[in-house]
Design a protein around this motif. Structure first.
Motif, PDB file in Angstrom:
ATOM      1  N   THR A 518       0.854  -1.181   0.000  1.00 24.66           N
ATOM      2  CA  THR A 518       0.000   0.000   0.000  1.00 24.66           C
ATOM      3  C   THR A 518       0.899   1.242   0.000  1.00 24.66           C
ATOM      4  O   THR A 518       2.108   1.142   0.198  1.00 24.66           O
ATOM      5  N   THR A 520       1.189   3.373   2.327  1.00 19.79           N
ATOM      6  CA  THR A 520       1.847   3.383   3.639  1.00 19.79           C
ATOM      7  C   THR A 520       2.978   2.371   3.675  1.00 19.79           C
ATOM      8  O   THR A 520       4.068   2.652   4.192  1.00 19.79           O
ATOM      9  N   TRP A 524       7.132   2.655   4.283  1.00 18.20           N
ATOM     10  CA  TRP A 524       7.845   1.825   5.249  1.00 18.20           C
ATOM     11  C   TRP A 524       8.952   0.998   4.586  1.00 18.20           C
ATOM     12  O   TRP A 524       9.654   0.258   5.260  1.00 18.20           O
ATOM     13  N   THR A 542      -4.403  -2.511  12.556  1.00 16.41           N
ATOM     14  CA  THR A 542      -4.326  -1.049  12.666  1.00 16.41           C
ATOM     15  C   THR A 542      -3.918  -0.399  11.354  1.00 16.41           C
ATOM     16  O   THR A 542      -4.498   0.606  10.937  1.00 16.41           O
ATOM     17  N   GLN A 543      -2.924  -0.957  10.687  1.00 14.64           N
ATOM     18  CA  GLN A 543      -2.461  -0.452   9.400  1.00 14.64           C
ATOM     19  C   GLN A 543      -2.190  -1.627   8.479  1.00 14.64           C
ATOM     20  O   GLN A 543      -1.638  -2.649   8.903  1.00 14.64           O
ATOM     21  N   LEU A 545       0.048  -2.698   5.417  1.00 21.08           N
ATOM     22  CA  LEU A 545       1.252  -2.304   4.678  1.00 21.08           C
ATOM     23  C   LEU A 545       1.333  -2.956   3.301  1.00 21.08           C
ATOM     24  O   LEU A 545       2.016  -2.439   2.413  1.00 21.08           O
ATOM     25  N   TRP A 556       0.994  -6.336   7.921  1.00 15.97           N
ATOM     26  CA  TRP A 556       0.115  -5.473   8.704  1.00 15.97           C
ATOM     27  C   TRP A 556       0.759  -5.069  10.020  1.00 15.97           C
ATOM     28  O   TRP A 556       1.722  -5.676  10.478  1.00 15.97           O
ATOM     29  N   SER A 559      -1.322  -1.954  16.480  1.00 16.67           N
ATOM     30  CA  SER A 559      -0.802  -1.026  17.480  1.00 16.67           C
ATOM     31  C   SER A 559      -1.315  -1.390  18.872  1.00 16.67           C
ATOM     32  O   SER A 559      -2.446  -1.859  19.039  1.00 16.67           O
TER      33      SER A 559
END
Length: 596
Positions: A518, A520, A524, A542-543, A545, A556, A559
């Motif tokens: 993604t 994001t 990273w 939470t996110q 990736l 992923w 958090s």
């Protein structure tokens, strides 16, 4: 209107003066920069993947980073977030460092053009054609860079591969003068004392009047007298861009010598012999010390600027890039893919960043961060942390029987080689406790498929809540209770185990699905396409990736209340179990703590 109000409004309407951003930080190319926060490597802030090698050294102006790449694009990037403000295709690779003014971004392309783009929008302003490169000995290699433009006042000075040195009005591209020599110029001109200094492929160093373009003096190096064909490698070229300081000019050459000349007259002062090893680096000069790297001898040295006597020498990889001085450190990059910080006084190595791709951009630092490009196509931004370096560790315990994946030993060995602390059961428990107490930015990569009893998930959860990161590249925890048997039995699958442990719901097991990052995830440090396994329901993390082609979360973050970049990261790489791409992406993910 009152006089005071008139003065105030006039002041507010006047832009704040900002010197041009240029290669080596200033027109004299001292390679020394002020205003950089003292600190150690605090992790990656962001990474951008290009479609070519990145050998351009960046420049930063007013919080925006400008850099070229082998894909023919010049990019403007927000230094804090990594957001691309604009990118412009200039129709040829760019290995030069941009020169940036309040209005213009000036680059030199590999096909011999000087291109000025609007700093705010990236739109073309003007274009100047230099001409084709002059012929040189066919055995020359490592001719990676063109000259960069050096801006001083309203003039951009450029060395041309056709033998021209030109002075252009930086706002219009109009040529003010041209100097020609029968050679190729790919070094970047240094401008100081009313003169322009640069060396050529003919082994001759030139000093030219900055206002007139008239030759003031020239100096023939040892290389000018040598026939490279008799050695089998180039011993003539001056690839090093000069540095000017305290009435002297310093540069290296492929004849194996580091030179110091009188900047006004060109008289020889001293030379340091690298014994046939090229001195391609542009020296950095600060407080009476010259810092320079060596090619095949693979070292960085500090030399007394007055006498040429060596003060210290430290080993590096192949050094063709140019050191930079900031605060109490001197920084270098090398062909082994490392960005290294050394103590200026002693040469002691303080810290380093390592990646697989070779690094041919010179170190760049600004404020609380540094930036470099890599032959892996990445542009990296890292943080300087005044509280100390990021704590990096990898867990592996030889006494355990449940290292069930073949990639785990490769992960362990690769990370230890990159400076990660190796932890056993007791060491992992100590690491969790210490980082939970001090909240130091940290990451531990689990080269295993379970949390050991000495450091259970509850301890890891407290650690992550305090700002730590756990990177997991095995089967989602608690999906198989392999810590009990050391074996995988399909009947033991617990589809609800990971959800009960951390609230994440797995959706697939062995399916090999195409996976891409993604936006994001790209920031990273994830890039390309690979096959993944054991993806999760994206609504439970939470996110995300990286997503597989079913839309599930293949990489992923979960958090647990810590700072950005902390938490539990599940990194999948079924098709990349031991290759450098997987290891590099694993390191990128482990070390990324984004800016806020």
């Amino acid at each position: 209107m009152s006089p005071i109000l008139s003065i105030t409004l006039a002041f507010l309407g006047t832009p704040v003066a900002h010197p041009p951003a240029t290669f080596r930080f200033d027109p004299a190319h001292t390679g020394s920069i002020t205003g950089v926060s003292a600190g150690a490597y605090g992790g990656m802030r962001w990474r951008i993947q290009t479609e070519g090698t990145v050998r351009s050294t960046p420049a930063e102006y007013d919080g925006t980073v400008y850099i070229g790449a082998g894909d023919g694009r010049v990019r403007a990037i927000d230094a804090l977030t990594g957001s691309i403000m604009w990118q412009r295709d200039v129709d040829a690779p760019v290995t030069s460092s941009p020169a940036v003014t309040a209005r213009e971004v000036v680059v030199v392309t590999q096909d011999g053009r000087v291109v000025a783009l609007d700093r705010q929008k990236g739109e073309p302003i003007w274009n100047y054609k230099i001409g084709p490169d002059a012929p040189v000995w066919q055995g020359i290699n490592g001719d990676y860079w063109t000259s960069s433009a050096t801006v001083s006042g309203d003039v951009a000075y450029v060395g041309g591969g056709n033998g021209d040195v030109i002075a252009l009005d930086v706002h219009s591209g109009t040529r003010k003068w041209k100097f020609h020599a029968p050679t190729r110029f790919h070094t970047t001109p240094a401008v100081a004392n009313g003169m322009v200094y640069l060396g050529g492929f003919d082994g001759v160093f030139y000093a030219i009047g900055a206002e007139t373009g008239i030759l003031k003096w020239s100096y023939r190096t040892l290389g000018a007298t040598l026939d490279s064909s008799k050695f089998g490698f180039d011993r003539k070229t001056i690839q090093s861009s000069a540095a000017v300081s305290e009435g002297k000019v310093y540069f290296g050459a492929r004849d194996g010598l580091l030179y110091c000349l009188n900047a006004r007259t060109g008289a020889f002062v001293w030379s340091y012999d690298h014994v046939m090893s090229w001195v391609n680096t542009s020296p950095a000069v600060a407080d009476g010390v010259v810092y320079a790297g060596s090619s095949d001898k693979r070292f960085l040295q500090a030399v007394n600027a007055e006498t040429g006597k060596e003060i210290w020498r430290v080993p590096t990889g192949l050094m063709w890039t140019s050191p930079a001085v900031a605060g109490s450190e001197v920084f270098s990059t090398d062909g082994d893919g490392r960005f290294i910080a050394f103590d200026r006084k002693t040469g002691a190595r303080k810290w380093e960043i390592a990646r697989t791709g070779q690094i041919w951009t010179s170190p760049f630092l600004s404020g609380d961060h540094g930036i470099f490009g890599s032959d892996d196509g990445g542009i990296y931004c890292f943080k300087l942390d005044s509280h100390g370096p990021i704590a990096r560790a990898v867990y592996w315990d030889d006494a355990e029987r449940t290292h069930t994946l073949s990639k785990f030993p490769a992960v362990r060995d690769a990370l230890v080689k990159r400076g990660y602390q190796l932890l056993n059961n007791a060491g992992l428990a100590d690491f969790f406790r210490a980082r939970t107490a001090d909240h130091r930015p940290s990451a531990v990569v689990m080269a295993t498929g379970f949390f050991p009893e000495a450091a259970p998930f509850e301890a890891a959860k407290s650690y992550m809540a305090a700002g730590g990161k756990v990177v997991w590249c095995g089967i989602p925890p608690k999906m198989w209770p392999i810590e009990k048997t050391g074996q995988i039995d399909m009947a033991d699958i617990d589809w609800d185990g990971t959800r009960q442990l951390m609230g994440v719901q797995p959706r697939t097991i062995f399916d090999s699905l195409a996976t891409t990052p993604t936006p994001t995830g790209q920031a990273w440090g994830l890039h390309g396409m690979w096959l993944s396994d054991f993806a999760a329901d994206p609504s439970t993390v939470t996110q995300v990736l990286a997503k597989d082609d079913h839309g599930f979360a293949a990489v992923w973050v979960k958090s647990f209340g810590g700072a950005p970049g902390s938490g539990f990261v599940r990194m999948s790489g079924m098709s990349l179990p031991e290759g450098p791409q997987f290891i590099d992406m694993l390191v990128n993910v482990a070390e990324t703590f984004p800016g806020v």
